[in-house]
Design a protein around this motif. Structure first.
Motif, short mmCIF file in Angstrom:
data_model
loop_
_atom_site.label_atom_id
_atom_site.label_comp_id
_atom_site.label_asym_id
_atom_site.label_seq_id
_atom_site.Cartn_x
_atom_site.Cartn_y
_atom_site.Cartn_z
N ILE A 30 0.85 -1.19 0.00
CA ILE A 30 0.00 0.00 0.00
C ILE A 30 0.88 1.24 0.00
O ILE A 30 2.05 1.19 0.38
N GLU A 31 0.32 2.33 -0.45
CA GLU A 31 1.03 3.61 -0.45
C GLU A 31 0.23 4.59 0.40
O GLU A 31 -1.00 4.53 0.45
N PHE A 32 0.95 5.48 1.06
CA PHE A 32 0.32 6.55 1.82
C PHE A 32 0.54 7.83 1.02
O PHE A 32 1.67 8.29 0.86
N VAL A 33 -0.54 8.40 0.52
CA VAL A 33 -0.46 9.57 -0.37
C VAL A 33 -1.06 10.77 0.36
O VAL A 33 -2.19 10.71 0.85
N ALA A 37 -4.99 18.98 -0.62
CA ALA A 37 -6.19 19.80 -0.44
C ALA A 37 -6.75 19.67 0.98
O ALA A 37 -7.21 20.65 1.56
N THR A 38 -6.68 18.46 1.53
CA THR A 38 -7.25 18.23 2.86
C THR A 38 -6.18 18.16 3.95
O THR A 38 -6.50 18.27 5.13
N GLY A 39 -4.92 17.94 3.56
CA GLY A 39 -3.85 17.78 4.53
C GLY A 39 -3.86 16.42 5.20
O GLY A 39 -3.19 16.20 6.20
N ARG A 40 -4.61 15.47 4.64
CA ARG A 40 -4.70 14.12 5.20
C ARG A 40 -4.04 13.12 4.26
O ARG A 40 -3.94 13.34 3.06
N TYR A 41 -3.62 12.02 4.86
CA TYR A 41 -3.05 10.93 4.07
C TYR A 41 -4.15 9.98 3.63
O TYR A 41 -5.11 9.75 4.36
N GLU A 42 -3.98 9.45 2.42
CA GLU A 42 -4.92 8.47 1.88
C GLU A 42 -4.18 7.16 1.70
O GLU A 42 -3.02 7.14 1.30
#
Length: 81
Positions: A30-33, A37-42
């Motif tokens: 998995i990747e943490f992107v 825009a939100t300042g959150r990681y996906e």
């Protein structure tokens, strides 16, 4: 809302419902992107078909012989030392 706990080693277990939605199974990456825009990681599955690589490198301008390929490979090996 689904949650997980971070261990002292920085590890988490991804809950089964999240793995199912993402299509993840044992051994998948998995990747943490960062979503700027939100300042959150996906959390994004890092699984792609080999077909996704098609066209990533353009065709050579002129045909390349096996001898030229071997010479280029040998030259890179010597250059890296």
């Amino acid at each position: 809302m689904t949650s997980a706990t971070v261990t002292s080693k920085g590890q988490i277990t991804i809950p089964v419902d999240v793995r199912t939605v993402l299509g993840l199974s044992a051994g998948d990456r998995i990747e943490f992107v960062l979503n700027e825009a939100t300042g959150r990681y996906e959390l994004v599955p890092a699984v792609q078909s080999v077909k996704a690589l098609k066209g990533i490198i353009g065709k050579p301008r002129k045909p390349v012989s096996i001898e030229h390929m071997n010479a280029a490979i040998a030259g890179q090996g010597v250059w890296k030392r």
